[in-house]
Motif scaffolding. Structure first.
Motif, PDB file in Angstrom:
ATOM      1  N   TRP A 179      28.263 -53.593  52.404  1.00  0.00           N
ATOM      2  CA  TRP A 179      28.477 -54.354  53.608  1.00  0.00           C
ATOM      3  C   TRP A 179      29.043 -55.643  53.379  1.00  0.00           C
ATOM      4  O   TRP A 179      30.064 -56.056  54.062  1.00  0.00           O
ATOM      5  N   GLU A 180      28.328 -56.430  52.303  1.00  0.00           N
ATOM      6  CA  GLU A 180      28.696 -57.689  52.129  1.00  0.00           C
ATOM      7  C   GLU A 180      30.110 -57.723  51.641  1.00  0.00           C
ATOM      8  O   GLU A 180      30.943 -58.518  52.139  1.00  0.00           O
ATOM      9  N   LEU A 181      30.433 -56.803  50.775  1.00  0.00           N
ATOM     10  CA  LEU A 181      31.909 -56.659  50.301  1.00  0.00           C
ATOM     11  C   LEU A 181      32.779 -56.210  51.147  1.00  0.00           C
ATOM     12  O   LEU A 181      34.118 -56.691  51.277  1.00  0.00           O
TER      13      LEU A 181
ATOM     14  N   GLY B 249      21.106 -45.721  44.873  1.00  0.00           N
ATOM     15  CA  GLY B 249      21.866 -44.766  44.571  1.00  0.00           C
ATOM     16  C   GLY B 249      23.324 -45.007  45.108  1.00  0.00           C
ATOM     17  O   GLY B 249      24.167 -44.078  45.388  1.00  0.00           O
ATOM     18  N   VAL B 250      23.801 -46.282  45.479  1.00  0.00           N
ATOM     19  CA  VAL B 250      25.015 -46.542  46.035  1.00  0.00           C
ATOM     20  C   VAL B 250      26.042 -47.088  44.914  1.00  0.00           C
ATOM     21  O   VAL B 250      25.938 -47.953  44.293  1.00  0.00           O
ATOM     22  N   GLU B 251      27.168 -46.305  44.802  1.00  0.00           N
ATOM     23  CA  GLU B 251      28.149 -46.840  43.597  1.00  0.00           C
ATOM     24  C   GLU B 251      29.431 -46.741  44.321  1.00  0.00           C
ATOM     25  O   GLU B 251      29.712 -46.183  45.794  1.00  0.00           O
ATOM     26  N   MET B 252      30.453 -47.814  43.856  1.00  0.00           N
ATOM     27  CA  MET B 252      31.625 -47.996  44.308  1.00  0.00           C
ATOM     28  C   MET B 252      32.637 -47.471  43.406  1.00  0.00           C
ATOM     29  O   MET B 252      32.627 -47.673  42.191  1.00  0.00           O
ATOM     30  N   THR B 253      33.747 -46.625  43.822  1.00  0.00           N
ATOM     31  CA  THR B 253      34.754 -46.255  43.033  1.00  0.00           C
ATOM     32  C   THR B 253      36.099 -46.963  43.734  1.00  0.00           C
ATOM     33  O   THR B 253      36.171 -47.061  44.729  1.00  0.00           O
TER      34      THR B 253
END
Ligand SMILES: NC(=O)c1ccc[n+]([C@@H]2O[C@H](COP(=O)([O-])OP(=O)(O)OC[C@H]3O[C@@H](n4cnc5c(N)ncnc54)[C@H](OP(=O)(O)O)[C@@H]3O)[C@@H](O)[C@H]2O)c1
Length: 195
Positions: free
Chosen positions: A36-38, A175-179
């Protein structure tokens, strides 16, 4: 169209590439403070934030950034108190960009599915796809309509000229990843050595 436009999409999806549940809303399981911050930072830095009407209504414009709302109710491109409203059937993206961002700028595409599909055709320069591992949303709204025909979001992005550039373990505890996907450079024919 202005030359120096950068168009980036932002979404957080479940394991089955859904942005919302069967009730049409984003569940708590897809809300992550780091993501959310990004996402909020990207909106703050954007010169234009694009939403389809429903997402626009659900996301207050806290950063007061210029918005473009995609709706079949818009008379082509029109300026309303809450932003520009656009019906892509009546006005092209080239006309919209020339009027709204005549000198170019950053475009943040926030969804939902209608707008993600639309900008696949217009052309993304990048896409930040976060995933909440372990979450499934049967009957939910997929990030791209092609996901309903069993094409993964990653394959859809590849089919539209994007390449996986980076994997960021955003929040391993949850378990949160960003691609991060970026437009693959188009091949430049090499200049013959004797000229
Ligand atoms: N997880 C994520 O990253 C993420 C991202 C975005 C949204 N969401 C969530 O996803 C849900 C909303 O997504 P959604 O896909 O149901 O709605 P949406 O795409 O945000 O908005 C749908 C609206 O788009 C307009 N529309 C539909 N077809 C159109 C067309 N051909 N041309 C122009 N406009 C068209 C319609 O508005 P008119 O009736 O005015 O024509 C329709 O009501 C919300 O819960 C939102 O919070 C999640």
């Amino acid at each position: 169209m202005p030359a120096n436009l950068d168009i980036t999409g932002y979404a957080i999806v479940s394991d089955d590439d859904k942005i919302a549940g069967a009730d049409g809303l984003t569940p708590v399981s897809l809300r992550n403070p780091k993501d959310w911050e990004l996402y909020q930072r990207a909106q703050e830095l954007a010169d234009l934030v694009v939403f389809a009407r429903r997402s626009h209504e659900l996301e207050p414009n806290i950063h007061r950034r210029p918005r473009l709302v995609v709706s079949r109710e818009a008379a082509g491109l029109e300026l309303r108190p809450d932003g520009w409203w656009w019906d892509p059937r009546r006005t092209t993206w080239e006309e919209v960009a020339a009027r709204v961002l005549p000198t170019g700028g950053r475009v943040a595409v926030g969804g939902g599915q209608v707008v993600f599909d639309l900008f696949l055709m217009i052309g993304f320069d990048g896409f930040h796809l976060s995933r909440a591992h372990g979450v499934k949303l049967p009957g939910g709204r997929s990030v791209f309509s092609a996901v309903n025909a069993d094409v993964s979001a990653a394959t859809v992005l590849e089919q539209h000229g994007l390449k996986l550039a980076e994997r960021i373990p955003l929040d391993p505890t949850h378990g949160v990843e960003m691609t991060v996907w970026r437009r693959a450079p188009t091949a430049v024919s090499s200049r013959p050595s004797n000229v």
